[in-house]
Design a protein around this motif. Structure first.
Motif, short mmCIF file in Angstrom:
data_model
loop_
_atom_site.label_atom_id
_atom_site.label_comp_id
_atom_site.label_asym_id
_atom_site.label_seq_id
_atom_site.Cartn_x
_atom_site.Cartn_y
_atom_site.Cartn_z
N ARG A 140 0.80 -1.21 -0.15
CA ARG A 140 0.02 0.03 -0.14
C ARG A 140 0.73 1.06 -0.05
NH1 ARG A 140 -4.85 -0.52 4.02
NH2 ARG A 140 -6.06 -1.59 2.41
N HIS A 141 0.61 2.08 -1.11
CA HIS A 141 1.48 3.25 -1.17
C HIS A 141 0.75 4.52 -1.32
CE1 HIS A 141 4.82 0.67 -1.13
NE2 HIS A 141 4.31 -0.28 -2.16
N TRP A 142 -0.41 4.35 -1.06
CA TRP A 142 -1.45 5.70 -1.49
C TRP A 142 -0.82 7.11 -0.75
CZ3 TRP A 142 -4.09 7.50 3.10
CH2 TRP A 142 -4.46 6.34 4.00
N TRP A 143 0.13 6.94 0.25
CA TRP A 143 0.25 8.18 0.86
C TRP A 143 1.08 8.91 -0.14
CZ3 TRP A 143 5.41 9.57 0.67
CH2 TRP A 143 6.37 8.73 0.28
N PHE A 144 1.59 8.46 -1.25
CA PHE A 144 2.54 9.31 -2.32
C PHE A 144 1.61 9.87 -3.23
CE2 PHE A 144 4.48 9.78 -6.11
CZ PHE A 144 5.53 10.22 -6.00
N PRO A 145 0.56 9.52 -4.01
CA PRO A 145 -0.32 10.15 -4.46
C PRO A 145 -0.95 11.35 -3.90
CG PRO A 145 -1.15 7.88 -4.74
CD PRO A 145 0.09 8.01 -3.82
N LEU A 146 -1.13 11.10 -2.49
CA LEU A 146 -1.72 12.23 -1.68
C LEU A 146 -0.86 13.33 -1.69
CD1 LEU A 146 -3.90 10.42 1.07
CD2 LEU A 146 -4.72 11.47 -1.05
N ALA A 206 -0.34 9.17 6.69
CA ALA A 206 -0.56 7.87 6.11
C ALA A 206 0.74 7.23 5.98
CB ALA A 206 -1.32 7.88 4.68
N ARG A 207 1.61 8.04 5.73
CA ARG A 207 3.00 7.70 5.50
C ARG A 207 3.76 7.07 6.84
NH1 ARG A 207 8.93 10.37 3.55
NH2 ARG A 207 9.73 8.29 3.42
N SER A 208 3.41 8.16 7.81
CA SER A 208 4.04 7.56 9.20
C SER A 208 3.20 6.46 9.61
CB SER A 208 3.97 8.72 10.03
OG SER A 208 2.54 9.06 10.51
N ARG A 209 1.99 6.15 9.35
CA ARG A 209 1.48 4.97 9.82
C ARG A 209 1.64 3.68 9.14
NH1 ARG A 209 -4.56 6.05 12.04
NH2 ARG A 209 -4.47 3.80 12.07
N SER A 210 1.99 3.88 7.67
CA SER A 210 2.54 2.91 7.03
C SER A 210 4.08 2.49 7.28
CB SER A 210 2.52 3.19 5.51
OG SER A 210 3.01 2.46 4.66
N ALA A 211 4.82 3.38 7.54
CA ALA A 211 6.00 2.91 8.17
C ALA A 211 6.00 2.24 9.51
CB ALA A 211 6.77 4.33 8.29
N ALA A 212 4.92 2.74 10.28
CA ALA A 212 4.93 2.15 11.65
C ALA A 212 4.47 0.63 11.62
CB ALA A 212 4.02 2.99 12.48
N ALA A 213 3.40 0.43 10.55
CA ALA A 213 3.05 -0.75 10.38
C ALA A 213 3.90 -1.83 9.74
CB ALA A 213 1.68 -0.67 9.32
N SER A 214 4.78 -1.34 9.13
CA SER A 214 5.73 -2.14 8.45
C SER A 214 6.82 -2.55 9.20
CB SER A 214 6.36 -1.64 7.11
OG SER A 214 7.10 -0.36 7.56
N LYS A 215 7.16 -1.77 10.54
CA LYS A 215 8.09 -2.24 11.44
C LYS A 215 7.48 -3.25 12.37
CE LYS A 215 10.65 2.02 10.88
NZ LYS A 215 11.02 3.50 11.49
N ALA A 216 6.08 -3.24 12.67
CA ALA A 216 5.37 -3.89 13.74
C ALA A 216 5.47 -5.36 13.60
CB ALA A 216 3.98 -3.48 13.86
N PRO A 217 5.74 -6.26 14.52
CA PRO A 217 5.63 -7.54 14.19
C PRO A 217 4.21 -8.08 13.76
CG PRO A 217 5.97 -7.06 16.54
CD PRO A 217 6.02 -5.63 15.80
N VAL A 218 4.52 -9.19 12.77
CA VAL A 218 3.10 -9.76 12.58
C VAL A 218 2.87 -10.72 13.40
CG1 VAL A 218 1.91 -10.63 10.56
CG2 VAL A 218 3.36 -8.78 10.22
#
Lengths: 242, 113
Positions: free
Chosen positions: A32-38, A228-240
């Motif tokens: 998910r990269h929709w932060w970029f077009p925004l 959205a970018r900061s949330r996306s970065a935080a989600a990718s660092k969080a363990p699944v």
């Protein structure tokens, strides 16, 4: 260690469904990269602000005679200070925004190994951009369109509609809400003189007051994109969770 | 009425193949390496699962290059989407069926209550 098919235990429906849900969530957040077009469109909208600084001049004929081509009618607006420059800027900005977003998604898709189906977003954006110019030459259609194009900010409506398509493709409720909110702001600045809002709030008006029509929607996009970018970065660092 | 197990497909009802279809369903195309890492499979194992799915017409495989690196992209077909949806429905029905008889003892009063 990798389990082969023969060694796999028969797994319960509950375990399989949990695994499906885990993979679904991981894949959605990874690609998910929709932060970029925004953010890109937000910056492009903010960069238009100087075109909306009011210039007081006695030579009002300059504005009248500049409005001749469908491009200027579509994106320049009747009330813009520089209709031709405004129209050319928006036309170029929309193409850069949609093509740039498509290339960004493609590059990220190659890097991650996940390609998202965003072609419809790019095509919708470009089709709306070109369609708006073409429709200016269609009798009886140009008149209702004038309601949206008169203030020279209809490009924000084009961006909002394309973002709604992107929200559908990304299956993102958050992006859908942002797009709906942005569409509301875009329709507001395109159909209402937002300088009146400043007046009602008691803020003294000046030559810069016209820039509110693009600064307001631009900030909505940039702030949403950065959050959205900061949330996306935080989600990718969080363990699944397994 | 059919028992839910009759709706389970032999091709799809396998943890890793279900995983491949689930990931492919979420995106336009997914690359071989991503699937390997996400499903923790060896290249050989993943290839075998992909061959089964491709032979059944549930995924399509495109091979290409990114620069000089060979890349294999996997795309779910419309039959694959239907098969995945049917499998998930059948699993859910099985799960619901398994939960129903367990609900009765849980509702009984605890000893000493």
């Amino acid at each position: 260690m990798h389990a082969s098919e023969a060694q796999e235990p028969a797994e319960s429906p509950a375990v399989l469904l949990q695994e499906v849900e885990r993979l679904r969530r991981t894949t959605r957040s990874a690609g998910r990269h929709w932060w970029f077009p925004l953010t890109l469109f937000g910056v492009l909208v903010l960069l238009a602000a100087p075109l909306y600084v009011t210039v007081v001049t006695d030579d009002t004929d300059v504005i009248t005679y500049e409005i001749v081509s469908p491009l200027v009618l579509a994106f320049g607006g009747m009330f813009a200070t520089y209709p031709v420059a405004t129209a050319v800027y928006w036309f170029a900005a929309l193409i850069v925004g949609f093509v740039g977003s498509g290339l960004w998604y493609r590059r990220q898709g190659q890097r991650l190994g996940l390609r998202r189906p965003v072609l419809a977003f790019v095509v919708t954006g470009l089709a709306l951009t070109l369609g708006l110019v073409v429709l200016q030459q269609v009798p009886f259609v140009d008149i209702p369109l004038f309601w949206l194009t008169a203030r020279g900010t209809v490009a924000t409506v084009v961006i909002a509609l394309a973002l709604l398509v992107l929200a559908r493709l990304e299956r993102s409720a958050a992006l859908a809400w942002i797009s709906v909110a942005f569409l509301g702001v875009a329709v507001l600045v395109s159909t209402y003189n937002v300088e009146n809002l400043l007046f009602r709030m008691g803020i003294p008006s000046g030559a810069w007051a016209g820039t509110v029509a693009v600064v307001l929607p631009g900030l909505v996009l940039v702030v949403s994109g950065l959050v959205a970018r900061s949330r996306s970065a935080a989600a990718s660092k969080a363990p699944v969770a397994p | 009425m059919n028992h839910p197990t009759r709706s389970l497909s032999e091709v799809v009802h396998q943890r890793h193949r279900l995983g491949i279809l689930t990931i492919a369903r979420e995106v336009d195309r997914v690359e071989f390496q991503y699937l390997r890492e996400a499903l923790e499979l060896t290249a050989g194992n993943l290839s075998r699962h992909l061959t089964v799915l491709e032979d059944a017409g549930l995924v399509a495989i495109d091979k290409g290059y990114a620069g000089k690196r060979p890349r294999t992209w996997v795309r779910i077909t419309s039959d694959g989407r239907d098969a995945l949806a049917a499998e998930l429905r059948a699993l859910q029905e099985l799960l619901d069926g398994a939960r129903t008889p367990q609900a009765a003892p849980a509702a009984a009063p605890a000893p000493g209550a």
